[in-house]
Motif scaffolding. Structure first.
Motif, PDB file in Angstrom:
ATOM      1  N   LEU A  86       0.833  -1.200   0.076  1.00 12.46           N
ATOM      2  CA  LEU A  86      -0.008  -0.021   0.055  1.00 12.46           C
ATOM      3  C   LEU A  86       0.881   1.162   0.111  1.00 12.46           C
ATOM      4  N   ARG A  87       1.812   1.262   0.898  1.00 16.40           N
ATOM      5  CA  ARG A  87       2.847   2.530   0.943  1.00 16.40           C
ATOM      6  C   ARG A  87       3.484   2.860  -0.661  1.00 16.40           C
ATOM      7  N   ARG A  88       3.951   1.492  -1.084  1.00 22.03           N
ATOM      8  CA  ARG A  88       4.595   1.659  -2.229  1.00 22.03           C
ATOM      9  C   ARG A  88       3.782   2.092  -3.379  1.00 22.03           C
ATOM     10  N   THR A  89       2.522   1.741  -3.624  1.00 23.57           N
ATOM     11  CA  THR A  89       1.722   2.082  -4.607  1.00 23.57           C
ATOM     12  C   THR A  89       1.147   3.736  -4.457  1.00 23.57           C
ATOM     13  N   GLN A  90       1.252   3.963  -3.182  1.00 23.19           N
ATOM     14  CA  GLN A  90       0.652   5.428  -3.061  1.00 23.19           C
ATOM     15  C   GLN A  90       1.903   6.286  -2.977  1.00 23.19           C
ATOM     16  N   SER A  91       3.111   6.083  -3.323  1.00 24.28           N
ATOM     17  CA  SER A  91       4.389   6.900  -2.928  1.00 24.28           C
ATOM     18  C   SER A  91       4.525   7.376  -4.617  1.00 24.28           C
ATOM     19  N   LEU A  92       4.042   6.878  -5.643  1.00 19.00           N
ATOM     20  CA  LEU A  92       4.261   7.139  -6.908  1.00 19.00           C
ATOM     21  C   LEU A  92       3.386   7.819  -7.751  1.00 19.00           C
ATOM     22  N   PRO A  93       3.174   8.801  -8.382  1.00 18.74           N
ATOM     23  CA  PRO A  93       2.285   9.406  -9.253  1.00 18.74           C
ATOM     24  C   PRO A  93       1.895   8.194 -10.152  1.00 18.74           C
ATOM     25  N   ILE A  94       0.564   8.240 -10.745  1.00 20.86           N
ATOM     26  CA  ILE A  94       0.209   7.252 -11.566  1.00 20.86           C
ATOM     27  C   ILE A  94       0.806   7.005 -12.887  1.00 20.86           C
ATOM     28  N   ASN A  95       1.406   8.110 -13.537  1.00 23.72           N
ATOM     29  CA  ASN A  95       2.072   8.181 -14.568  1.00 23.72           C
ATOM     30  C   ASN A  95       3.524   7.356 -14.605  1.00 23.72           C
ATOM     31  N   GLU A  96       3.886   7.837 -13.385  1.00 29.48           N
ATOM     32  CA  GLU A  96       5.283   7.310 -13.002  1.00 29.48           C
ATOM     33  C   GLU A  96       5.171   5.758 -12.619  1.00 29.48           C
ATOM     34  N   LEU A  97       4.171   5.313 -12.021  1.00 32.43           N
ATOM     35  CA  LEU A  97       3.827   3.849 -11.610  1.00 32.43           C
ATOM     36  C   LEU A  97       3.891   3.212 -12.880  1.00 32.43           C
ATOM     37  N   PHE A  98       3.339   3.574 -14.051  1.00 28.52           N
ATOM     38  CA  PHE A  98       3.022   3.020 -15.249  1.00 28.52           C
ATOM     39  C   PHE A  98       4.563   2.841 -16.139  1.00 28.52           C
ATOM     40  N   ARG A  99       5.340   3.798 -15.597  1.00 28.44           N
ATOM     41  CA  ARG A  99       6.878   3.754 -16.294  1.00 28.44           C
ATOM     42  C   ARG A  99       7.634   2.828 -15.580  1.00 28.44           C
ATOM     43  N   GLN A 100       7.229   2.105 -14.699  1.00 32.89           N
ATOM     44  CA  GLN A 100       8.229   0.955 -13.884  1.00 32.89           C
ATOM     45  C   GLN A 100       8.431  -0.094 -15.075  1.00 32.89           C
ATOM     46  N   THR A 101       9.494  -0.425 -14.838  1.00 30.96           N
ATOM     47  CA  THR A 101       9.782  -1.859 -15.637  1.00 30.96           C
ATOM     48  C   THR A 101       8.962  -3.052 -15.113  1.00 30.96           C
ATOM     49  N   PRO A 102       8.055  -3.315 -15.987  1.00 31.53           N
ATOM     50  CA  PRO A 102       6.969  -4.515 -15.605  1.00 31.53           C
ATOM     51  C   PRO A 102       7.576  -5.878 -15.637  1.00 31.53           C
ATOM     52  N   THR A 103       6.733  -6.530 -14.739  1.00 29.35           N
ATOM     53  CA  THR A 103       7.029  -8.037 -14.600  1.00 29.35           C
ATOM     54  C   THR A 103       5.578  -8.636 -14.673  1.00 29.35           C
ATOM     55  N   THR A 104       5.329 -10.004 -14.441  1.00 29.34           N
ATOM     56  CA  THR A 104       4.037 -10.424 -14.374  1.00 29.34           C
ATOM     57  C   THR A 104       3.431 -10.004 -12.914  1.00 29.34           C
ATOM     58  N   THR A 105       2.193 -10.209 -12.771  1.00 28.89           N
ATOM     59  CA  THR A 105       1.742  -9.913 -11.228  1.00 28.89           C
ATOM     60  C   THR A 105       2.439 -10.838 -10.378  1.00 28.89           C
ATOM     61  N   LEU A 106       2.238 -12.200 -10.909  1.00 25.15           N
ATOM     62  CA  LEU A 106       2.612 -13.283 -10.168  1.00 25.15           C
ATOM     63  C   LEU A 106       4.061 -13.142  -9.664  1.00 25.15           C
ATOM     64  N   ALA A 107       4.926 -12.864 -10.699  1.00 25.47           N
ATOM     65  CA  ALA A 107       6.406 -12.521 -10.378  1.00 25.47           C
ATOM     66  C   ALA A 107       6.466 -11.359  -9.278  1.00 25.47           C
ATOM     67  N   PHE A 108       5.977 -10.642  -9.431  1.00 24.48           N
ATOM     68  CA  PHE A 108       5.776  -9.339  -8.653  1.00 24.48           C
ATOM     69  C   PHE A 108       5.407  -9.685  -7.001  1.00 24.48           C
ATOM     70  N   LEU A 109       4.451 -10.511  -7.244  1.00 24.31           N
ATOM     71  CA  LEU A 109       3.981 -10.999  -5.713  1.00 24.31           C
ATOM     72  C   LEU A 109       4.904 -11.829  -5.078  1.00 24.31           C
ATOM     73  N   HIS A 110       5.895 -12.702  -5.393  1.00 24.13           N
ATOM     74  CA  HIS A 110       6.716 -13.537  -5.383  1.00 24.13           C
ATOM     75  C   HIS A 110       7.887 -12.788  -4.946  1.00 24.13           C
ATOM     76  N   GLU A 111       8.344 -11.612  -5.558  1.00 25.27           N
ATOM     77  CA  GLU A 111       9.503 -10.673  -5.350  1.00 25.27           C
ATOM     78  C   GLU A 111       9.080  -9.778  -4.143  1.00 25.27           C
ATOM     79  N   MET A 112       8.102  -9.642  -3.781  1.00 28.34           N
ATOM     80  CA  MET A 112       7.628  -8.926  -2.599  1.00 28.34           C
ATOM     81  C   MET A 112       7.605  -9.671  -1.347  1.00 28.34           C
ATOM     82  N   GLY A 113       7.735 -11.164  -1.610  1.00 32.09           N
ATOM     83  CA  GLY A 113       7.618 -11.757  -0.512  1.00 32.09           C
ATOM     84  C   GLY A 113       6.559 -12.608   0.038  1.00 32.09           C
ATOM     85  N   PHE A 114       5.332 -12.303  -0.574  1.00 32.84           N
ATOM     86  CA  PHE A 114       4.194 -13.017  -0.508  1.00 32.84           C
ATOM     87  C   PHE A 114       4.164 -14.482  -0.303  1.00 32.84           C
ATOM     88  N   SER A 115       3.575 -15.244   0.492  1.00 27.14           N
ATOM     89  CA  SER A 115       3.286 -16.665   0.685  1.00 27.14           C
ATOM     90  C   SER A 115       2.386 -17.173  -0.423  1.00 27.14           C
TER      91      SER A 115
END
Length: 436
Positions: A140-169
């Motif tokens: 929540l903190r991470r997604t709130q910290s960036l303006p939306i246009n910058e959020l979309f400029r991030q280098t993307p991965t898949t949602t599943l890979a992102f959740l694993h990188e975040m450490g979710f079980s």
């Protein structure tokens, strides 16, 4: 002014701007152009405005064409829509999760940021580990910290890979993220781009998920009602576009200073003869509606204004919404309206699907499910443009909004799949044309 009162008489043979498509992108573009003093002419082959955002009135029930919600935190929606006039009715922030195991049947997950008294219940919920819940705060903190246009400029991965990188079980991925966001993306593998996931996560936590009292079509109707009589021509099929000229199937030709394609990529390529840059893939869904008399309402069917999710994703039932619990106007007095969504279904045998849904939901709610009346099934093959990391991170795939000196395009296929993107691109094209 209602849509039905928009006259086909006294319409101009030509217009300063011609918009092909009366979906959310085209209507948004027309409204912003009108604000700038430009009365665009909007053409659409269908019998109503809204594109994919439509509602049918069937026997007193309001049936949206596919389960659809408005995320009230959408910046473009906040900018243009009048929420008070829409008479929005909100789901609670959270979900009831159906999980088959020896110990669990239903898991309740509530958003403690919107319902602070639920924080203890959320912390002890078996939807995930305590570490998972702390990671949600970090997300929540991470997604709130960036303006939306910058959020979309991030280098993307898949949602599943992102959740694993975040450490979710795996526990919280399978019990919450896959059923919840699989329902948003209309795909359960969670191959959707991670920056779109972060955007959606932010929208859900910042605002509500709501439906208008008169059905989801009230949203495009509100925009259409801001246009002048004669600005919208329905049941009007465009055959091809040549420079400033629009050729209709009827043989009529229209000329515009600018022409806006508010249709999907395949239709745009067909109309203009321009090559399709990449084949647009779509995620599909099937929505099946049932009704039940309220006096036969089983106590096993929860009335908590929460979306019901199924962790068993190979089932016919992916999520269930008791729509008249959220918005009573969706059903006649004394009736309850239930929506069942099935994602990823390519071939549809409606009778078999209804039979399978009844069988599965009997295990959830008891034998009374067999008495539910099937109202209608909507199979929607082009429900949502697919949006994987290659599309999100590749500027060569995304087309510009201005194609030539007089030809423009807008719609969520040019950005990311959501009502917000449709409205954003419609506004941006209007600003390009008007010079604002």
């Amino acid at each position: 002014m209602s849509i039905d009162s928009q006259s086909h008489s006294n319409r101009p043979a030509d217009a300063p701007v011609i918009i092909v498509g009366a979906g959310m992108a085209g209507l948004t573009c027309a409204v912003y152009l009108k604000r700038a003093g430009i009365n665009a002419l909007v053409l659409d082959a269908s019998d109503g405005v809204g594109g994919r955002v439509r509602t049918d009135l069937v026997g007193g029930f309001r049936l949206d064409r596919g389960f659809q919600i408005l995320l009230t935190a959408y910046p473009e929606a906040q900018r243009l829509l009048n929420y008070s006039e829409l008479d929005l009715h909100s789901f609670r922030s959270g979900a009831l999760i159906r999980h088959q195991s020896a110990k669990l049947s239903w898991i309740t997950l509530l958003n403690p940021f919107q319902e602070p008294l639920s924080i203890v219940q959320t912390l002890v919920s078996p939807v995930g580990t305590l570490g998972d819940k702390l990671r949600i705060v970090e997300l929540l903190r991470r997604t709130q910290s960036l303006p939306i246009n910058e959020l979309f400029r991030q280098t993307p991965t898949t949602t599943l890979a992102f959740l694993h990188e975040m450490g979710f079980s795996e526990q919280i991925i399978e019990r919450f993220f896959r059923p919840f966001f699989g329902g948003i993306f209309l795909e359960d593998a969670l191959t959707t781009s991670s920056n779109f996931f972060e955007f959606c996560f932010r929208m859900f936590f910042m605002g509500g998920a709501a439906i208008p009292a008169n059905g989801i079509e009230a949203i495009p109707n509100q925009l259409a009602n801001r246009l002048a009589p004669g600005q919208i021509r329905l049941k009007t099929t465009t055959k091809r576009i040549d420079g400033h000229t629009v050729h209709l199937d009827s043989g009529e030709t229209l000329t515009g200073h600018a022409i806006v394609l508010a249709v999907d990529s395949a239709q745009a390529a067909q109309l203009t003869g321009r090559p399709l840059p990449v084949e647009q893939a779509f995620n599909h869904t099937t929505c099946t509606y049932f009704s039940v008399k309220s006096d036969q309402f089983t106590n096993n069917l929860p009335q908590e204004k929460l979306l019901l999710l199924n962790t068993h994703r190979s089932s016919a039932v992916h999520n269930v919404a008791i729509l008249s619990d959220v918005a009573p106007s969706y059903a006649p007095a004394g009736q309850t309206l239930i929506s069942v969504s099935t994602h990823g279904l390519v071939m549809l045998n409606e009778a078999e699907l209804v039979k399978q849904i009844r069988l599965e939901l009997t295990g959830w709610f008891g034998e009374s499910v067999q008495q539910w009346r099937h109202l209608r099934t909507y199979h929607i093959p082009h429900a949502l443009p697919a949006y994987n990391p290659d599309q999100a991170g590749n500027d060569a795939i995304r087309q510009p909004l201005q194609l030539t000196d007089c030809l423009y395009q807008c719609g969520d296929q040019t950005a990311y799949p959501s009502l917000n993107a449709a409205m954003q691109t419609g506004r941006e094209v209007a600003e390009m044309i008007s010079g604002h």
